[in-house]
Design an enzyme around this catalytic site. Sequence first.
Site, PDB file in Angstrom:
ATOM      1  N   ARG A  53       0.770  -1.059  -0.063  1.00 44.53           N
ATOM      2  CA  ARG A  53       0.094  -0.004  -0.067  1.00 44.53           C
ATOM      3  C   ARG A  53       1.099   1.312  -0.066  1.00 44.53           C
ATOM      4  O   ARG A  53       0.418   2.207  -0.610  1.00 44.53           O
ATOM      5  CB  ARG A  53      -1.164  -0.069   1.184  1.00 44.53           C
ATOM      6  N   THR A  54       1.918   1.220   0.667  1.00 41.79           N
ATOM      7  CA  THR A  54       2.447   2.521   0.688  1.00 41.79           C
ATOM      8  C   THR A  54       2.999   3.171  -0.563  1.00 41.79           C
ATOM      9  O   THR A  54       2.976   4.257  -1.001  1.00 41.79           O
ATOM     10  CB  THR A  54       3.735   2.521   1.897  1.00 41.79           C
ATOM     11  N   LYS A  82      24.639  -4.139  -7.413  1.00 38.38           N
ATOM     12  CA  LYS A  82      26.171  -4.064  -7.658  1.00 38.38           C
ATOM     13  C   LYS A  82      26.929  -3.388  -6.640  1.00 38.38           C
ATOM     14  O   LYS A  82      27.998  -3.044  -7.077  1.00 38.38           O
ATOM     15  CB  LYS A  82      25.944  -3.117  -9.048  1.00 38.38           C
ATOM     16  N   ARG A 103      11.804   3.792   0.662  1.00 36.58           N
ATOM     17  CA  ARG A 103      11.699   2.857   1.903  1.00 36.58           C
ATOM     18  C   ARG A 103      12.863   2.189   1.857  1.00 36.58           C
ATOM     19  O   ARG A 103      13.316   1.708   1.046  1.00 36.58           O
ATOM     20  CB  ARG A 103      10.382   2.139   1.636  1.00 36.58           C
ATOM     21  N   HIS A 131       7.801   6.421  10.120  1.00 32.86           N
ATOM     22  CA  HIS A 131       6.952   6.260   8.952  1.00 32.86           C
ATOM     23  C   HIS A 131       6.087   7.528   8.735  1.00 32.86           C
ATOM     24  O   HIS A 131       4.944   7.472   9.044  1.00 32.86           O
ATOM     25  CB  HIS A 131       6.331   4.873   9.019  1.00 32.86           C
TER      26      HIS A 131
HETATM   27  C1  NCD Z   1       3.666  -0.540   8.059  1.00 33.52           C
HETATM   28  C2  NCD Z   1       4.927  -0.514   7.694  1.00 33.52           C
HETATM   29  O1  NCD Z   1       5.330  -0.922   6.568  1.00 33.52           O
HETATM   30  O2  NCD Z   1       5.737  -0.172   8.631  1.00 33.52           O
HETATM   31  N1  NCD Z   1       2.813  -0.623   6.748  1.00 33.52           N
HETATM   32  C3  NCD Z   1       2.432   0.433   6.096  1.00 33.52           C
HETATM   33  O3  NCD Z   1       3.358   0.955   5.645  1.00 33.52           O
HETATM   34  N2  NCD Z   1       1.261   0.610   6.115  1.00 33.52           N
HETATM   35  C4  NCD Z   1       3.456  -1.593   9.099  1.00 33.52           C
HETATM   36  C5  NCD Z   1       3.818  -3.097   8.745  1.00 33.52           C
HETATM   37  O4  NCD Z   1       4.495  -3.327   7.920  1.00 33.52           O
HETATM   38  O5  NCD Z   1       3.330  -3.668   9.981  1.00 33.52           O
END
Ligand code: NCD
Length: 318
Positions: A53-54, A82, A103, A131
């Site tokens: 989702r992110t 690499k 990320r 986050h």
């Molecule tokens: C979260 C994350 O990646 O920290 N997910 C997200 O981005 N909605 C929570 C998780 O992975 O548990």
Amino acid sequence: MVGSSVVTLDNIPIPEIRVLLDKAQYIDSHRKEVANTCTGRVLATLFYEPSTRTRLSFETAMLRLGGKVIGFAGAQLSSATKGETIHDTVKVVSQYADLIAMRHPKEGAALVAAHSSDVPVINAGDGGHMHPTQTLADLSTIQARFGRVTDLTVGLCGDLTFGRTVHSLIETLCRFGNIRFVLISPDELKTPQYVLDRIDASPTCSYVEAKDLSAVIGDLDVLYMTRVQQERFFNEDDYLRLRDTYILDTAKMRLAKPKMAVLHPLPRVNEIAKEVDDDPRAAYFEQVRRGMLMRMALESSVLGDELPGYETSKEVLA
Ligand code: NCD
């Protein structure tokens, strides 16, 4: 905030966060009007860690604003295999894109990227640290349910050690103030000291630690459930032992306030039984939608692209 990177929400003053919440509302009711806000812009999503989702939320947000997206999902598809450093990758990508969402499994990676980049970097999760855009989704959901993000009892339950969404949310709620935190976890997954220090340093906030969800659920306005973060464990046996410590089901929901809101950053594993989805207090899918709207508000704001017809009202700035 035009041109600024967002490594944590601490980078954004509270009035600006209020404006973002307000902009997301506006975007929701003016989808057509905002559809060309970011025409000609390119967002790069650099995802070194799994995400559904992110990443899709960042990308959909840019597409819905009229911009385009490039990027990779999975470090194995990038030059990281690499031996390229984050510094070099980000320096290169910032020659292509106007904005980067990144990320990474290592804490601090987003900060390194922000220093290396020639364009703003938005942290889409750095290890167990922060986050910030998930927190924007969380705030927007709390605001929608209660009309405020202060004067609430907020329970956070599950993996409070490795859950970066928990750390980000606590950090930001402390800035808004007047929050009673109930930190519900097994001993092995307690909240890190630096996060507890943050609560202690906020004069209007307080916390208690608890182990039994049923014993405290009746006190909560918000229950923020989290997944046990398997990928951040050193030991598989510990993960297997701890992963099902908390399962929210209809029996536990009967002990909760009629207006309590259940949030979860998702993905869920077992910690919320599917039967809870039909309870009007379940807010986690609404939270997903609000996350996309908040990312639209954030992306356009960082790029300095005005939303057509939007004006910040006096009440928002008050
Ligand atoms: C979260 C994350 O990646 O920290 N997910 C997200 O981005 N909605 C929570 C998780 O992975 O548990």
